[in-house]
Write an enzyme that holds these catalytic residues in place. Structure first.
Site, PDB file in Angstrom:
ATOM      1  N   HIS A  20       0.729  -1.152  -0.052  1.00  0.00           N
ATOM      2  CA  HIS A  20      -0.038   0.002   0.104  1.00  0.00           C
ATOM      3  C   HIS A  20       0.863   1.349   0.150  1.00  0.00           C
ATOM      4  O   HIS A  20       1.031   2.231  -0.885  1.00  0.00           O
ATOM      5  CB  HIS A  20      -0.798   0.045   1.295  1.00  0.00           C
ATOM      6  CG  HIS A  20      -1.852   0.853   1.395  1.00  0.00           C
ATOM      7  ND1 HIS A  20      -3.244   1.201   0.962  1.00  0.00           N
ATOM      8  CD2 HIS A  20      -1.451   2.471   1.916  1.00  0.00           C
ATOM      9  CE1 HIS A  20      -3.656   2.367   1.028  1.00  0.00           C
ATOM     10  NE2 HIS A  20      -2.587   3.243   1.724  1.00  0.00           N
ATOM     11  N   GLU A  21       1.898   1.217   0.819  1.00  0.00           N
ATOM     12  CA  GLU A  21       2.755   2.498   0.978  1.00  0.00           C
ATOM     13  C   GLU A  21       3.560   2.469  -0.212  1.00  0.00           C
ATOM     14  O   GLU A  21       3.870   3.641  -0.504  1.00  0.00           O
ATOM     15  CB  GLU A  21       3.341   2.433   2.512  1.00  0.00           C
ATOM     16  CG  GLU A  21       2.529   2.570   3.680  1.00  0.00           C
ATOM     17  CD  GLU A  21       1.468   3.665   3.685  1.00  0.00           C
ATOM     18  OE1 GLU A  21       1.887   4.766   3.102  1.00  0.00           O
ATOM     19  OE2 GLU A  21       0.416   3.599   4.220  1.00  0.00           O
TER      20      GLU A  21
ATOM     21  N   HIS B  66       1.810   4.807  -2.797  1.00  0.00           N
ATOM     22  CA  HIS B  66       2.219   5.955  -2.840  1.00  0.00           C
ATOM     23  C   HIS B  66       3.408   6.490  -3.178  1.00  0.00           C
ATOM     24  O   HIS B  66       3.951   7.316  -3.741  1.00  0.00           O
ATOM     25  CB  HIS B  66       1.811   6.531  -1.140  1.00  0.00           C
ATOM     26  CG  HIS B  66       0.475   6.219  -0.743  1.00  0.00           C
ATOM     27  ND1 HIS B  66      -0.431   6.630  -1.378  1.00  0.00           N
ATOM     28  CD2 HIS B  66      -0.134   5.726   0.263  1.00  0.00           C
ATOM     29  CE1 HIS B  66      -1.650   6.467  -0.953  1.00  0.00           C
ATOM     30  NE2 HIS B  66      -1.448   5.812   0.090  1.00  0.00           N
TER      31      HIS B  66
END
Length: 350
Positions: free
Chosen positions: A17-18, A21
């Protein structure tokens, strides 16, 4: 070992997820100040150029801290100085990467365990389904006019809707003919309403089949997650049905132990544990992706909402106002986390 495996699952999901980003921010030349897996005190960190990479003590989350994300900055590489589309892509990348991870894991899982098309392998004698003329080999293609592809969608419908009401099933027979039948569930000996059908898994027929059903697997978990959220809002679930990280970890531990128990050799036990963890990873990754897309302040969905409002207004929302709303949202999320944590403890020990 079970605890390590469970932490590893959470870690992989949060990392991906990170990383979504992070990589999209780097592609748009946005300065990332820190990329962290875990929360709390740092166990390990290393500085490379402007970015600090950290591993923190508590495996309950992570973050990608970008310059100018929560405040004004004059730097040309700050998040707040980038074009609107770039900022939207960076914020949306986290949930999108969760869906990509779930899709990739689904390909692997289906390759080894097969898929569950909505083809009926059992029709119980004297059941509601038999009364309606349904036979073994029939495929359910829609429920009340809504397309389905997996047998589990039938089970999901019976859990999420009033199971006592008649349901219209679109059926495709083995000879290719189609019809719609109305089935009125019957009460079994335990007092539960049942259609009287069962499905099962079939072996994958090749990589093309893996890809197809991986997409359908992703679709199913998105549907199940959205249905679960709707049931929470409408009061359709019990308190004990809602789990946080502790409850999920406990459930995963039970599944790991069951996978070991049904195995006859150590090699088989390892394979069964891995496949069960893959299934959990798909579920959790989709959940994380959808939860982060909810328009709640401090989550990715809340930030996207502000960016869409900016696109409509053609003017940025004042940074201090957005920061206040995000702070309030973050505080409420922390309160919710504490409530869910104690709910997990109560369900586990009381």
């Amino acid at each position: 070992m079970n605890i390590i495996l469970i932490i590893l699952v959470f870690g992989v999901i949060v990392f991906f997820h990170e990383f979504g980003h992070f990589i999209v921010a780097k592609m748009n030349k946005i300065a990332v100040m820190e990329f962290s897996i875990g929360m709390g005190p740092a166990i390990f960190s290393i500085q490379k150029k402007e970015t600090k990479y950290s591993l923190r003590l508590l495996p309950i989350g992570g973050y990608c801290m970008m310059m100018g994300e929560d405040g004004e900055s004059e730097d040309e590489n700050a998040f707040n100085n980038k074009p609107l589309l770039a900022r939207i892509l960076v914020i949306a990348a986290g949930p999108v990467f969760n869906f990509i991870l779930a899709f990739v894991f689904s390909i692997v899982l289906i390759h080894f365990t097969g898929c569950d098309p909505a083809r009926l392998t059992t029709v119980v004698e004297h059941s509601a389904a038999e009364d309606a003329g349904i036979v073994v080999g029939d495929t359910v293609t829609a429920i009340n006019g809504k397309k389905i592809y997996n047998y589990r969608e039938i089970l999901l419908y019976m859990q999420a809707e009033n199971p006592s009401k008649p349901v219209t099933l679109s059926i495709e027979h083995a000879d290719g003919s189609k019809e719609s039948v109305v089935v009125t569930p019957k009460v079994d000996k335990e007092g539960n309403y049942k259609l009287g059908v069962a499905g099962g898994y079939v072996a994958s027929t090749g990589f093309g089949n893996d890809i197809k059903y991986a997409g359908l697997e992703l679709r199913y978990w998105v549907k199940a997650t959205v249905t679960g959220l709707r049931m929470i809002v409408t009061g359709g679930v019990k308190n004990g049905d809602i789990m946080g990280p502790v409850g999920v970890g406990s459930a995963m531990n039970e599944v790991i132990e069951e996978a070991k128990d049904i195995s006859t050799t150590q090699k088989e036990a390892v394979i069964n544990v891995i496949l069960n963890l893959l299934n959990w990873s798909i579920l959790l990754s989709v959940n994380l992706g959808i939860m982060n897309l909810l328009p709640i302040p401090a989550l990715d969905g809340g930030r996207l909402l502000f960016l869409f409002i900016e696109a409509i207004r053609r003017k940025k929302i004042p940074q201090e106002k957005e920061a206040i709303v995000n702070f309030i949202g973050f505080a409420l999320l922390m309160v919710l986390m504490v409530v869910v944590f104690f709910n997990d403890i109560k369900n586990a020990f009381f």
